[in-house]
Design a protein around this motif. Sequence first.
Motif, PDB file in Angstrom:
ATOM      1  N   THR A 198      -0.391   6.843  -4.937  1.00  0.00           N
ATOM      2  CA  THR A 198      -0.813   6.190  -6.181  1.00  0.00           C
ATOM      3  C   THR A 198      -1.103   7.245  -7.234  1.00  0.00           C
TER       4      THR A 198
ATOM      5  N   THR B 172       1.710   3.954   0.731  1.00  0.00           N
ATOM      6  CA  THR B 172       2.148   4.193  -0.647  1.00  0.00           C
ATOM      7  C   THR B 172       1.212   5.169  -1.362  1.00  0.00           C
TER       8      THR B 172
ATOM      9  N   ARG C 197      -6.037  -0.003  -8.140  1.00  0.00           N
ATOM     10  CA  ARG C 197      -5.332  -1.192  -7.687  1.00  0.00           C
ATOM     11  C   ARG C 197      -6.065  -1.804  -6.500  1.00  0.00           C
TER      12      ARG C 197
ATOM     13  N   ALA D 263       5.412  -6.130   1.210  1.00  0.00           N
ATOM     14  CA  ALA D 263       4.454  -5.993   0.120  1.00  0.00           C
ATOM     15  C   ALA D 263       3.985  -7.356  -0.364  1.00  0.00           C
TER      16      ALA D 263
ATOM     17  N   TRP E  58      -6.280  -2.793  -2.696  1.00  0.00           N
ATOM     18  CA  TRP E  58      -5.718  -2.238  -1.472  1.00  0.00           C
ATOM     19  C   TRP E  58      -5.931  -3.181  -0.286  1.00  0.00           C
TER      20      TRP E  58
ATOM     21  N   GLU F 293       7.327  -0.010  -0.678  1.00  0.00           N
ATOM     22  CA  GLU F 293       6.974  -0.090  -2.092  1.00  0.00           C
ATOM     23  C   GLU F 293       7.416   1.186  -2.782  1.00  0.00           C
TER      24      GLU F 293
ATOM     25  N   ALA G  81       1.163  -4.319  -2.939  1.00  0.00           N
ATOM     26  CA  ALA G  81       0.484  -3.607  -1.854  1.00  0.00           C
ATOM     27  C   ALA G  81       0.880  -4.210  -0.512  1.00  0.00           C
TER      28      ALA G  81
END
Lengths: 332, 716
Positions: free
Chosen positions: B348, B346, B247, B92, B249, B314, B97
């Motif tokens: 979200t 991941t 967020r 990450a 990416w 993550e 990310a």
Amino acid sequence: MKQFQYVRPATLKAALDVIGKPGVKVIAGGTNLIDLMKRGVTAPDKLVDINHLGLVDHQSLKDITETKTGLYLGSLALNSVVSENNMVAKRHPLLAMALKAGASPQLRNMATVGGNMMQRTRCGYFYDTTMPCNKRVPGTGCGAMEGINRMHAIFGASQQCIAVHPSDMCVALAALDATVHIAGKKGERKLPFTQFHRLPGEHPDLDNNLAKDELIVGIEIPDNNFAQNSYYLKIRDRQSYAFALVSVAAALEIENGIIKNARLAMGGVAHKPWRLFDAEKALTGKQPTEENFAQAATLAMQGAIGHGGNSFKLKLAPATITEALKHAAGLV
Amino acid sequence: MKTAINKTMPSSAEGMSRVDGRLKVTGAAKYSAEYTPKGLTYGVLAGSTITKGNIIAIDTKAAERAPGVLAVITHLNAPKVPGDQPEKGKAADAKGALKVFYDDKIYYNGQPVAIVVADTFERALFAASLVKAQYKTEKHITSLPDNRDKGFPPRGEGTYKRGTEDAWKLAPFKVEQEYIVPTVTHNPMELHAIIANWDTDNKLTVWDKTQGVKDTQGDLAHLFKLPKENVQVHSQFVGGAFGSALRTWPHEVAAILAAKVVKRPVKVVLSRADMFTSVGYRPFTWQKIGIGATADGKLTGITHEAAGQTSSYENFTEGPTGVSQSLYACPNVNTKYHLVALDIATPTWMRGPGEATGAFALESALDELSYQLKLDPVELRLRNYAQTDPGSGKPFSSKFLNEAYQLGSDHIGWKDRKQEPGTVKQNGWYVGYGMGGGMFGAYRAGATIRAKFNADGTLLLQSAVSDIGPGTGTAMVLIAAEQLGIPAEKIRFELGDSSLPNAPTQGGSATTASVGSAVYKACADLKEKFQKLAGNGATNNPDYTKILKDSGLPSLEVVSETDGGNGMQKYAMNSWSVHFVKVLVNAATGVVKIDKVACVSDCGKVISPKTARSQVIGGAIGGLGMALMEESIIDHRYGRYINNNFADYHVPVNADIPQIDALFVNKPDPIINPMGAKGMAEIALIGMAAAVANAVYNASGKRVRDLPITPDKVMA
């Protein structure tokens, strides 16, 4: 998408001259072919656009015309046009219903009768070029057989392939005893609609019996007495723009409370529109009752095989047959 | 929003139309992918075709030789991201990310292994198909049900207890059931897109789909070690996001790296298939609820367990068990939340994150309990109505959920519901009614507004907030119009630009409460300034243009900042909702048709009635999709999504959607902000899935506990 050549022949003869060679694909509405090209499932070198072919036997391939024995749909007639055509609505409401149950208005405005017949399966393994698929690349295996097969075939599948044909229109045409008119370099031939598509067998890469150098020019639907009592019932995960889990085209000719003639075909259950000949026979001469419909439905399910994800269709299919027949008979 | 707004907003009894409506429906609204900076190039990502392992070789020669190709970037030649954490082997980045093109490791199927940049999109797309990677594969796991035993508690969270553990087991009436919410993908209509351009070696401009231009600016400044002011983020319009653009990416970092290499602007637009692996999703979550009550319907205990999936690199956490802690007065509650790390990207936040998942389980379980008790489900909820926050004992800042129950019951015709399932039939279809409630924290963050009143009587408001669709600009204009007593047509609100004054990211249903407070304050500050300027001539209804003219000033400007509000810690603050649904069920074929929907929101004062109504309808449709059809399906043998397109991943279409009535209690919350407005985006969805499942049971006697409720699960 790979670069390709695009040609637009002006006559049927010119079109027949260019198709059939390796790397050549025919495009009409393109609603399926373009998707397949974008996903890399097919990568033609040359597209032959048949939308602008001139008259064939004095009529356009887009025309819908009366013949002595029935109704003739040109292969380039749009799905939306056929579904709204007065003669179709009056004589074969089953076909109009099936067409309107397919795709979305935008797609039906592009899709043609011939293209609808030629569409490929929507199996996810066929579409994903990293997955095994005997239909896309013979010999790589069937991803769906042991995989996600909720949408897949319960009739007529082989070890090679359990894909289904996705059309609604074709289910109605199979039920209505339509005939396919096919043009080739040697002239025209006719094929019963039920023999146009094929089962996967050892050659799942072949969807149908149209030779590579042939074109569909039209569909003929013989006159019948089903208009009063027919119904297309499509069971799907949402109310529009979804492929059938199971669909049923049901047509009855009822005289004095007795079924004189019956036609039944199912979609979403096989590699081709699945005509239910035995059930039709069993209904003939019977009264149109829910019990008789349920019995016919049970008969129709002989030989059905579930593969896990799609095993619910073994129950859903007969229920849908019964429901469709009830609607056709006016019991609902 | 650069266009004048006059004449575009027909007013009606429903309230003012959205200020950007005309731009959106005419195609004039410009989304991030639609900018054309000089020298624009096109980047297409090539994704991994394995799920776990290493790249042992990657052949880019054919792609490099393809026509129009400017660069092919992989982990072998990618520029370093200077702000990445230095530790080798850590997957990450500094912001959590996945580091893109960082090393040869593959963490999920579809992970970008290369970006191809070309002079046209088509050429880039074709060349990307020519990139061939060879892999060493490792055994992967992608199924949560098969790996639930590998669950672990998230750090610092996961368990909660008040009263006695598992008290429900001793109750005379009890339910214990498991519930599944599958992976659901946001799938906004607008695909995620970014155009990245290095103006100089240390100055970066991006046009990016984001819910927060300031957050994106901060992330990119951190990752590329740039001063914040050297990163310019534009996000004028966002075509839906639902959390997926909260967020930064990997595809965004990939575009920025590519722009560095080709020294030209690079545009990356994700494909629909990419959307399933690149920008998060609502995580597959298993839940078990045990709930018990006395014979008169008083809850004695709730035990709520949940296990949600996350990636291997993550930990993504949300709060699925939170509703069980707070929605009802219940003396004994214990909850447990685990994560299961899988070889997938991941997850979200997705509209109603945590609560939407939890409310499906809790509100279904409560419904099941109501049948055991032979008690009306609304009455069961009223008997356990929480007057203060059950967890903290704090008073609520405001709660009128009981009024919402009443409004919704009346509207749907709840009195026609029969307690016995499968007893009402119309035209061959079983008829049923169901309800489900929801709650979501009411938040407020600090924000700054620059307000400039011009001599021509127009007002310009500016703030670096995003508008992902709810009508933020519209609500802000309405607040200012009311506070200053000027027509809305004279007011323009500018947003979506990181150089504007600070505002929070649009998420958690907090924008109106946060930015609206700043607009409110800016208007008060302006008024005060005008009054000072007017001196002895000051009145309660000042003529602002006259004051400017008299003072010889071209304009008057204030920059007003608000904090997250004071004194709130004394209160428990939530928005509340309840959804009522009438369904028709065909028992033979399992088809469910939604016949009628009434959604009632208790979200404080409604600022903009028309856009509020639209937002509730949108949330309700999202909830109907979650209930009836949405599911991202993985073939676990390959770790790949099998339905990653809009033909096979079903979202509701018009034919699925009946009339949806959005009702509001519309009573101001006295604590949260001067307008009394709380959030409403999340609660429009939370509770809807349970309402549908409960209605299906009431209609047919079939209880579906694993979403979505497709015909195969309902048929006899």
